[in-house]
Each structure stands twice: as structure tokens, then as C-alpha cells.
Design an enzyme around this catalytic site. Structure first.
Site, mmCIF file in Angstrom:
data_model
loop_
_atom_site.group_PDB
_atom_site.id
_atom_site.type_symbol
_atom_site.label_atom_id
_atom_site.label_comp_id
_atom_site.label_asym_id
_atom_site.label_seq_id
_atom_site.Cartn_x
_atom_site.Cartn_y
_atom_site.Cartn_z
ATOM 1 C CG ASN A 117 -0.342 -0.204 2.508
ATOM 2 O OD1 ASN A 117 0.863 -0.065 2.636
ATOM 3 N ND2 ASN A 117 -1.128 -0.526 3.522
ATOM 4 C CG HIS A 167 -4.402 3.969 9.850
ATOM 5 N ND1 HIS A 167 -3.486 3.393 10.690
ATOM 6 C CD2 HIS A 167 -3.809 4.003 8.629
ATOM 7 C CE1 HIS A 167 -2.393 3.078 10.005
ATOM 8 N NE2 HIS A 167 -2.570 3.432 8.748
ATOM 9 N NE ARG A 174 2.107 2.431 12.051
ATOM 10 C CZ ARG A 174 1.627 2.182 10.826
ATOM 11 N NH1 ARG A 174 1.102 3.162 10.094
ATOM 12 N NH2 ARG A 174 1.644 0.969 10.339
ATOM 13 C CD GLN A 216 -4.317 4.211 13.976
ATOM 14 O OE1 GLN A 216 -3.738 5.115 13.425
ATOM 15 N NE2 GLN A 216 -4.535 3.069 13.350
HETATM 16 P P1 NAD Z 1 10.274 1.652 3.674
HETATM 17 O O1 NAD Z 1 10.861 0.608 4.545
HETATM 18 O O2 NAD Z 1 10.336 1.519 2.195
HETATM 19 O O3 NAD Z 1 10.891 3.085 4.038
HETATM 20 C C1 NAD Z 1 11.192 3.489 5.310
HETATM 21 C C2 NAD Z 1 12.306 4.522 5.224
HETATM 22 O O4 NAD Z 1 12.460 5.127 6.521
HETATM 23 C C3 NAD Z 1 13.655 3.933 4.845
HETATM 24 O O5 NAD Z 1 14.180 4.614 3.748
HETATM 25 C C4 NAD Z 1 14.502 4.136 6.102
HETATM 26 O O6 NAD Z 1 15.871 4.359 5.820
HETATM 27 C C5 NAD Z 1 13.844 5.364 6.697
HETATM 28 N N1 NAD Z 1 14.117 5.535 8.125
HETATM 29 C C6 NAD Z 1 13.947 4.654 9.127
HETATM 30 N N2 NAD Z 1 14.304 5.180 10.293
HETATM 31 C C7 NAD Z 1 14.721 6.439 10.035
HETATM 32 C C8 NAD Z 1 15.217 7.468 10.849
HETATM 33 N N3 NAD Z 1 15.382 7.325 12.170
HETATM 34 N N4 NAD Z 1 15.536 8.629 10.247
HETATM 35 C C9 NAD Z 1 15.396 8.777 8.905
HETATM 36 N N5 NAD Z 1 14.928 7.832 8.088
HETATM 37 C C10 NAD Z 1 14.595 6.661 8.650
HETATM 38 O O7 NAD Z 1 8.741 1.763 4.139
HETATM 39 P P2 NAD Z 1 7.516 2.519 3.436
HETATM 40 O O8 NAD Z 1 6.742 1.550 2.594
HETATM 41 O O9 NAD Z 1 8.008 3.765 2.833
HETATM 42 O O10 NAD Z 1 6.629 2.808 4.733
HETATM 43 C C11 NAD Z 1 7.120 3.685 5.729
HETATM 44 C C12 NAD Z 1 6.168 3.724 6.911
HETATM 45 O O11 NAD Z 1 4.925 4.317 6.514
HETATM 46 C C13 NAD Z 1 5.755 2.350 7.469
HETATM 47 O O12 NAD Z 1 6.716 1.820 8.338
HETATM 48 C C14 NAD Z 1 4.469 2.692 8.179
HETATM 49 O O13 NAD Z 1 4.717 3.158 9.486
HETATM 50 C C15 NAD Z 1 3.883 3.836 7.357
HETATM 51 N N6 NAD Z 1 2.750 3.352 6.519
HETATM 52 C C16 NAD Z 1 1.523 3.918 6.732
HETATM 53 C C17 NAD Z 1 0.427 3.464 6.017
HETATM 54 C C18 NAD Z 1 -0.929 4.069 6.196
HETATM 55 O O14 NAD Z 1 -1.929 3.445 5.846
HETATM 56 N N7 NAD Z 1 -1.032 5.281 6.708
HETATM 57 C C19 NAD Z 1 0.590 2.436 5.071
HETATM 58 C C20 NAD Z 1 1.867 1.933 4.842
HETATM 59 C C21 NAD Z 1 2.934 2.378 5.599
#
Ligand code: NAD
Length: 398
Positions: free
Chosen positions: A146, A332, A284, A313
Site C-alpha cells: 500500500n 487510518h 505513525r 488506534q
Molecule cells: P520503507 O521501509 O520503504 O521506508 C522506510 C524509510 O524510513 C527507509 O528509507 C529508512 O531508511 C527510513 N528511516 C527509518 N528510520 C529512520 C530514521 N530514524 N531517520 C530517517 N529515516 C529513517 O517503508 P515505506 O513503505 O516507505 O513505509 C514507511 C512507513 O509508513 C511504514 O513503516 C508505516 O509506518 C507507514 N505506513 C503507513 C500506512 C498508512 O496506511 N497510513 C501504510 C503503509 C505504511
């Protein structure tokens, strides 16, 4: 085996008899070339509601024909929840971030048979990852399922907040026509500086989608993007979050929640932002300090805050983000469009097939394996837990 699946409630007036679209567009592969989920088969119709209790992620036929027991419930919070009772002898637990079953250390200690926690979606912070490592419980999620859905929601929220769509829509709906009221907080995004905290799958997709709006793009991440991508999008990389937020009109947050990012946007960080900036947080809720956000909206340090993630949530009915000024919150939802549900239901089935057949699960799906962070978990998370305070979810009343 016993599979416990915690899903959100059905629609209040029952499951739909028909849907707005007859079918979903066909997606060949994800943007980085990764393939979409590859289960052997599916027993659901893509485009139908799968993430609620009656949808059952389309898993019942598959699981029961293989001799397993499937228990599905939405009752997950407070003492003696259905989920807590069923967890005690479950082998597998499946939960979605939209309606997270907070898998705390205490619950894991009682779940003697639990081998794997599957996130039907992305973001496994509702699981105490440290406790999962300590109890040798694997944690996996459906990486990329997603990410594009969320990036679309981010673009929608940036535009709606900067242009002040919510005010204008409310005026039209209530029969009004005061143009001055409708535009007194409305701007164009063209020329603005837009920055993302993290440029992973979602952050990068959001940058790519904002590029045609002729804005200046910025990012901060612990992993730097390639020089080609930086050049293609004309990106400014920042060594610190502070340096980026000081120059951005809009900041979008796209990192996972883990101990390094919890409470990152507290009063101090917000005070370092450009005055009048907007925050879009679909990552989050706990990455932003609840009270600090509300206070910054009251004072005008922030012009707007939008997102779809809360902590906990469901958000308590009196959560201050429901009533603070100039917010554009949704429940959400961004990652659970009907399109996304089809992908994460198929991905969950793929993971279960691998798990039952003792075949390797794709490394991109791994968060914790064999007592350690693994795969995407090792790349995007840090050790520890971010579940504290989740018991407040029981305060929500339907
Ligand atoms: P991903 O793993 O592709 O990307 C995460 C990125 O965060 C990576 O590039 C990583 O290096 C970076 N990162 C981690 N810790 C960090 C820090 N301390 N400082 C800077 N950068 C940091 O994941 P994604 O698919 O892009 O998803 C990211 C997040 O989005 C998920 O973990 C989730 O919490 C959230 N998400 C929300 C929904 C929603 O419905 N709202 C859906 C999917 C994901």
C-alpha cells in the site's frame, strides 16, 4: 494450526451488495521492479471489502481446506478482549495497522504457541519488536502493498491543506457562497519547499508525485538515495531533520515508528520549523507529540496538520487531534483502499503458504526473524518497542 485474525468492523449497514467500480486496474509490478504478491491462488474478488471481519482477508476457504482453524474478531482492546482470549493458543496472529492488535510483551508471554505475527499491511510497530526478538516470534509485513496508496493520500492532503479544500467544501455543502471566507487561508503549492522525513517506498513515491507541481523537493533519510534519483528529482538532501524543517513549507513524515523516531516532532522540533508550515503525517501518530501539534496549530506556528495515523488506534473519542484547529485528519484509511486490500490480502496468503510449506518468506517482507531484525526490519527499524500506552485504545466508544 490456529490462526487469529484481528480485523476492523464491517460497515455499519452491513457488507456492500455492489461496489463503485466493477474491477480494479491491472498493476504489473511495483516501482522498484519488485513483483506483486504471488500466492498460488486466491479465493476473493479483488475490489471487494476484505479488511473487515466479514471480508476475512479472503482466507477462510484456504485455511479450513488445509485443516487449520481461523478465528476472526474485531474485539481487541481492554481486559478480556476476544483477541486476548484466542491468542493464548494461537500459532499465527494477523493484524492490520488500521485496527492494530497491540501485541505487547505481556501478551506474548501468555501466547506459548505463537510463532509468527503477520501485518496485513505495512508498519509493524503495533508489535513489541524487542519482545518478539526475545521470544523468537517472527514478524512479517506485506512490503510495498500500500506504499503507493499512501503516497496518493499524501498528495491529496498536501493540496487540500495548502489550498484549504476542507473550508471550501464545508461552505459549498452548507449552502454558502462567501468567497472571501473560502480563500482567506488558500495558497498555491507552486514554488513551495516540500520535504520528506524518510525517502523509502512511500517517501520517494510522494516526492515523484509532487515533482510535476514545480516545487522544490527536500529529503532526510538514514539511507541516502542514488545520485541519479537525486538529480532526476532535483532533490536537496539534508544531514539532519532540523536542517530540512527549517526551510520547508510542507513536511511529510514517512519513516516507520521505532525508538529513534518516536516523539521526533516534539515542541522543540516544531519550534525549529518555518513559521506557518504544514505537516502531513501518514507514517505513525506517535512520531508526533499529540499536545505539541495541537498547541502549534493554536499559536499559528503550524498552519495545518493532516494525516491518517493516530496513537493509539482507534483514537479515543476525546483525542485532541479530532478537535484542534486547521486539521485534515482521516481515520487510518490511506493504506486500506479497496485496491490496497486486494494486494495485502494476496500478500498475507503468500506469506501463509510459505510459512505452512516451510519455504522462505521474501526478505522484503521480513521485520524480525530468528530473534533479530531482518530484511526490511534491519533496513528501516531499530531495536526496541513503541507500543507503550496502547491500552488507551480501550477508551474509544462506538
Ligand atoms: P520503507 O521501509 O520503504 O521506508 C522506510 C524509510 O524510513 C527507509 O528509507 C529508512 O531508511 C527510513 N528511516 C527509518 N528510520 C529512520 C530514521 N530514524 N531517520 C530517517 N529515516 C529513517 O517503508 P515505506 O513503505 O516507505 O513505509 C514507511 C512507513 O509508513 C511504514 O513503516 C508505516 O509506518 C507507514 N505506513 C503507513 C500506512 C498508512 O496506511 N497510513 C501504510 C503503509 C505504511
Amino acid at each position: 494450526m490456529k490462526i487469529l485474525c484481528v480485523l476492523y468492523d464491517d460497515p455499519t449497514d452491513g457488507m456492500p451488495n455492489s461496489y463503485a467500480l466493477d474491477s480494479l486496474p491491472k498493476i504489473e509490478k511495483y516501482a522498484d521492479g519488485m513483483s506483486l504478491p504471488t500466492p498460488n491462488d486466491i479465493d476473493f474478488t479483488p475490489g471487494e471489502l476484505l479488511g473487515c471481519v466479514s471480508g476475512e482477508l479472503g482466507l477462510r476457504k484456504f485455511l479450513e481446506e488445509a485443516g487449520h482453524t481461523l478465528v476472526v474478531t474485531s474485539n481487541k482492546d481492554g481486559d478480556n478482549s476476544e483477541a486476548d482470549k484466542e491468542l493464548v493458543d494461537a500459532d499465527v496472529v494477523i493484524s492490520q495497522p488500521f485496527w492494530p492488535y497491540y501485541l505487547t510483551r505481556e501478551k506474548m508471554q501468555k501466547a506459548k504457541n505463537l510463532k509468527i505475527a503477520i501485518t496485513a499491511g505495512i508498519g509493524s510497530d503495533h508489535v513489541d519488536l524487542q519482545a518478539a526478538m526475545d521470544h523468537n516470534i517472527d514478524v512479517v509485513e506485506v512490503t510495498f502493498c500500500n506504499s503507493i496508496s499512501v503516497s496518493e493520500h499524501i498528495v491529496m492532503m498536501i493540496l487540500s491543506m495548502v489550498r484549504d479544500y476542507h473550508t471550501q467544501h464545508a461552505i459549498a455543502k452548507s449552502g454558502g457562497w462567501n468567497i472571501a471566507d473560502a480563500v482567506k487561508r488558500s495558497y498555491d503549492v507552486e514554488g513551495m519547499h516540500i520535504g520528506t522525513v524518510a525517502a523509502g517506498r512511500i517517501g520517494l513515491a510522494a516526492l515523484r508525485r509532487m515533482k510535476p507541481f514545480e516545487v522544490n523537493l527536500h529529503y532526510f533519510d538514514r539511507h541516502r538515495l542514488s545520485a541519479e534519483v537525486e538529480k532526476e528529482l532535483n532533490l536537496t538532501f539534508h544531514e539532519t531533520v532540523e536542517s530540512m524543517v527549517a526551510v520547508c513549507d510542507v513536511v511529510t513524515i514517512n519513516c516507520p515508528l521505532h525508538p529513534e523516531t518516536e516523539n521526533l516532532f516534539d515542541a522543540q522540533m516544531i519550534s525549529k520549523m518555518k513559521k506557518g508550515a504544514y505537516i502531513i503525517n501518514t507514517a505513525r501518530g506517535k512520531i508526533c507529540n499529540r499536545e505539541a501539534i495541537a498547541e502549534a496549530l493554536e499559536s499559528g506556528q503550524l498552519s495545518g496538520y493532516a494525516g491518517d495515523v493516530w496513537f493509539p488506534q482507534p483514537a479515543p473519542n476525546d483525542h485532541i487531534w479530532r478537535t484542534m484547529p486547521n486539521h485534515g485528519m482521516t481515520p487510518h484509511t490511506s493504506g486500506t483502499s479497496l485496491s490496497a486490500q486486494a494486494r495485502y490480502a494476496a500478500g498475507t496468503r503468500e506469506i501463509l503458504e510459505c510459512f505452512f510449506d516451510k519455504k522462505p518468506i521474501r526478505s522484503e517482507y521480513l521485520i524480525v526473524q530468528g530473534g533479530e531484525l531482518a530484511g526490511t526490519g534491519a533496513h528501516s527499524y531499530s531495536k526496541g518497542s513503541a507500543t507503550s500506552g496502547s491500552e488507551e485504545a480501550s477508551k474509544y466508544k462506538k
